[in-house]
Enzyme design. Sequence first.
Site, PDB file in Angstrom:
ATOM      1  N   CYS A   4       0.837  -1.198   0.000  1.00  0.00           N
ATOM      2  CA  CYS A   4       0.000   0.000   0.000  1.00  0.00           C
ATOM      3  C   CYS A   4       0.877   1.255   0.000  1.00  0.00           C
ATOM      4  CB  CYS A   4      -0.913  -0.006   1.227  1.00  0.00           C
ATOM      5  SG  CYS A   4      -1.857   1.520   1.421  1.00  0.00           S
ATOM      6  N   CYS A   7       0.452   3.364   3.145  1.00  0.00           N
ATOM      7  CA  CYS A   7       1.115   2.762   4.311  1.00  0.00           C
ATOM      8  C   CYS A   7       2.620   3.018   4.241  1.00  0.00           C
ATOM      9  CB  CYS A   7       0.835   1.262   4.379  1.00  0.00           C
ATOM     10  SG  CYS A   7      -0.848   0.845   4.897  1.00  0.00           S
ATOM     11  N   ASP A  30      -1.018  16.295  -2.274  1.00  0.00           N
ATOM     12  CA  ASP A  30      -1.261  15.354  -3.362  1.00  0.00           C
ATOM     13  C   ASP A  30      -0.217  15.595  -4.455  1.00  0.00           C
ATOM     14  OD1 ASP A  30      -2.455  14.211  -5.875  1.00  0.00           O
ATOM     15  OD2 ASP A  30      -4.095  13.746  -4.501  1.00  0.00           O
ATOM     16  N   HIS A  46      -4.159   1.062   8.457  1.00  0.00           N
ATOM     17  CA  HIS A  46      -4.659   0.702   7.126  1.00  0.00           C
ATOM     18  C   HIS A  46      -6.129   0.310   7.226  1.00  0.00           C
ATOM     19  CE1 HIS A  46      -4.522  -0.581   2.960  1.00  0.00           C
ATOM     20  NE2 HIS A  46      -5.341  -1.554   3.351  1.00  0.00           N
ATOM     21  N   ASN A  88     -13.567   9.070  -1.981  1.00  0.00           N
ATOM     22  CA  ASN A  88     -14.001   8.121  -2.997  1.00  0.00           C
ATOM     23  C   ASN A  88     -13.993   6.729  -2.369  1.00  0.00           C
ATOM     24  OD1 ASN A  88     -14.047  10.165  -5.015  1.00  0.00           O
ATOM     25  ND2 ASN A  88     -11.833   9.977  -5.205  1.00  0.00           N
ATOM     26  N   GLY A  94     -14.671   5.826  -7.651  1.00  0.00           N
ATOM     27  CA  GLY A  94     -13.463   6.475  -8.134  1.00  0.00           C
ATOM     28  C   GLY A  94     -12.245   6.288  -7.243  1.00  0.00           C
ATOM     29  N   THR A  96      -8.852   5.025  -6.174  1.00  0.00           N
ATOM     30  CA  THR A  96      -7.728   4.427  -6.905  1.00  0.00           C
ATOM     31  C   THR A  96      -6.643   3.885  -5.988  1.00  0.00           C
ATOM     32  OG1 THR A  96      -6.670   6.589  -7.161  1.00  0.00           O
ATOM     33  CG2 THR A  96      -8.101   5.852  -8.963  1.00  0.00           C
ATOM     34  N   HIS A 101      -8.860   7.542   2.455  1.00  0.00           N
ATOM     35  CA  HIS A 101      -8.256   8.868   2.394  1.00  0.00           C
ATOM     36  C   HIS A 101      -9.306   9.901   2.003  1.00  0.00           C
ATOM     37  CE1 HIS A 101      -7.862   7.220  -1.683  1.00  0.00           C
ATOM     38  NE2 HIS A 101      -7.810   8.464  -2.139  1.00  0.00           N
ATOM     39  N   HIS A 103      -9.682  13.828   0.385  1.00  0.00           N
ATOM     40  CA  HIS A 103      -9.069  14.922  -0.363  1.00  0.00           C
ATOM     41  C   HIS A 103      -9.627  16.221   0.203  1.00  0.00           C
ATOM     42  CE1 HIS A 103      -7.733  12.360  -3.829  1.00  0.00           C
ATOM     43  NE2 HIS A 103      -8.718  11.599  -3.355  1.00  0.00           N
TER      44      HIS A 103
END
Length: 115
Positions: A4, A7, A30, A46, A88, A94, A96, A101, A103
Amino acid sequence: MSDCIFCKIVKGEIPATILFENDKVVAFKDINPEAPSHLLIIPKKHIASMVHATEEDIREIIPEIFKVIQHLAEEFGMTQEGYRIVNNCGKLGGQTVGHLHFHLLGGRQMLWPPG
Protein backbone atom coordinates in the site's frame (compact mmCIF):
# COMPACT_ATOMS: atom_id res chain seq x y z
CA MET A 1 -0.41 -3.77 3.89
CA SER A 2 3.08 -4.17 2.52
CA ASP A 3 2.23 -2.93 -0.99
CA CYS A 4 0.00 0.00 0.00
CA ILE A 5 1.51 3.30 -1.14
CA PHE A 6 -0.13 5.25 1.69
CA CYS A 7 1.12 2.76 4.31
CA LYS A 8 4.61 3.27 2.87
CA ILE A 9 4.20 7.04 3.26
CA VAL A 10 3.09 6.52 6.89
CA LYS A 11 6.23 4.38 7.50
CA GLY A 12 8.47 6.95 5.79
CA GLU A 13 9.44 4.51 3.03
CA ILE A 14 8.10 6.83 0.31
CA PRO A 15 8.74 10.57 0.52
CA ALA A 16 5.83 12.98 0.83
CA THR A 17 5.38 16.60 1.80
CA ILE A 18 3.96 15.96 5.26
CA LEU A 19 1.81 18.84 6.50
CA PHE A 20 0.44 17.30 9.68
CA GLU A 21 1.02 14.15 11.69
CA ASN A 22 -0.14 12.78 15.01
CA ASP A 23 -0.62 9.29 16.41
CA LYS A 24 -3.71 8.58 14.24
CA VAL A 25 -3.51 10.72 11.10
CA VAL A 26 -1.08 11.93 8.45
CA ALA A 27 -1.78 14.74 5.97
CA PHE A 28 0.33 15.52 2.91
CA LYS A 29 0.21 17.28 -0.45
CA ASP A 30 -1.26 15.35 -3.36
CA ILE A 31 1.40 14.70 -6.03
CA ASN A 32 -1.19 15.23 -8.81
CA PRO A 33 -3.14 18.25 -7.56
CA GLU A 34 -6.57 19.00 -8.99
CA ALA A 35 -6.74 22.41 -7.27
CA PRO A 36 -4.28 25.06 -6.07
CA SER A 37 -4.55 23.46 -2.62
CA HIS A 38 -4.98 19.68 -2.78
CA LEU A 39 -4.18 17.78 0.38
CA LEU A 40 -4.69 14.16 1.39
CA ILE A 41 -5.63 13.18 4.92
CA ILE A 42 -5.25 9.50 5.81
CA PRO A 43 -5.42 7.34 8.90
CA LYS A 44 -2.13 5.75 9.93
CA LYS A 45 -4.04 2.51 10.39
CA HIS A 46 -4.66 0.70 7.13
CA ILE A 47 -8.38 0.82 6.40
CA ALA A 48 -9.16 -0.13 2.80
CA SER A 49 -12.19 2.19 2.47
CA MET A 50 -15.19 3.48 4.44
CA VAL A 51 -16.83 0.11 3.76
CA HIS A 52 -14.09 -1.47 5.88
CA ALA A 53 -14.17 1.04 8.75
CA THR A 54 -15.12 -0.55 12.06
CA GLU A 55 -17.34 1.07 14.68
CA GLU A 56 -14.16 1.87 16.61
CA ASP A 57 -12.61 3.51 13.50
CA ILE A 58 -15.77 5.59 13.01
CA ARG A 59 -15.74 6.63 16.67
CA GLU A 60 -12.00 7.36 17.02
CA ILE A 61 -10.25 7.86 13.68
CA ILE A 62 -12.85 9.52 11.42
CA PRO A 63 -13.52 12.41 13.86
CA GLU A 64 -9.76 12.95 14.13
CA ILE A 65 -9.50 13.13 10.34
CA PHE A 66 -12.19 15.82 10.25
CA LYS A 67 -10.46 17.81 13.02
CA VAL A 68 -7.29 17.74 10.91
CA ILE A 69 -9.25 18.79 7.82
CA GLN A 70 -10.69 21.74 9.73
CA HIS A 71 -7.21 22.72 10.97
CA LEU A 72 -5.61 22.44 7.51
CA ALA A 73 -8.44 24.33 5.77
CA GLU A 74 -7.83 27.20 8.16
CA GLU A 75 -4.03 26.97 7.88
CA PHE A 76 -4.18 27.01 4.07
CA GLY A 77 -6.63 29.92 3.93
CA MET A 78 -9.57 27.95 2.59
CA THR A 79 -12.17 28.90 5.20
CA GLN A 80 -13.06 32.31 3.75
CA GLU A 81 -13.93 31.23 0.20
CA GLY A 82 -14.75 27.57 0.77
CA TYR A 83 -13.35 24.16 0.00
CA ARG A 84 -14.35 20.62 -0.86
CA ILE A 85 -13.82 17.39 1.07
CA VAL A 86 -13.93 14.21 -1.03
CA ASN A 87 -13.84 10.53 -0.10
CA ASN A 88 -14.00 8.12 -3.00
CA CYS A 89 -15.19 4.69 -1.95
CA GLY A 90 -14.68 1.64 -4.14
CA LYS A 91 -14.16 1.25 -7.87
CA LEU A 92 -17.41 2.93 -8.97
CA GLY A 93 -16.78 5.72 -6.47
CA GLY A 94 -13.46 6.48 -8.13
CA GLN A 95 -11.16 5.15 -5.40
CA THR A 96 -7.73 4.43 -6.90
CA VAL A 97 -5.69 3.77 -3.75
CA GLY A 98 -7.00 1.05 -1.44
CA HIS A 99 -6.39 3.00 1.76
CA LEU A 100 -9.05 5.26 3.25
CA HIS A 101 -8.26 8.87 2.39
CA PHE A 102 -9.92 12.23 2.16
CA HIS A 103 -9.07 14.92 -0.36
CA LEU A 104 -9.15 18.53 0.81
CA LEU A 105 -9.38 20.82 -2.22
CA GLY A 106 -9.45 24.59 -2.29
CA GLY A 107 -8.26 27.72 -4.02
CA ARG A 108 -10.63 27.55 -7.01
CA GLN A 109 -14.31 27.29 -7.84
CA MET A 110 -15.51 23.71 -7.47
CA LEU A 111 -18.06 22.52 -10.03
CA TRP A 112 -21.08 20.27 -9.63
CA PRO A 113 -21.59 17.54 -10.54
CA PRO A 114 -17.96 16.63 -9.92
CA GLY A 115 -17.69 13.94 -12.60
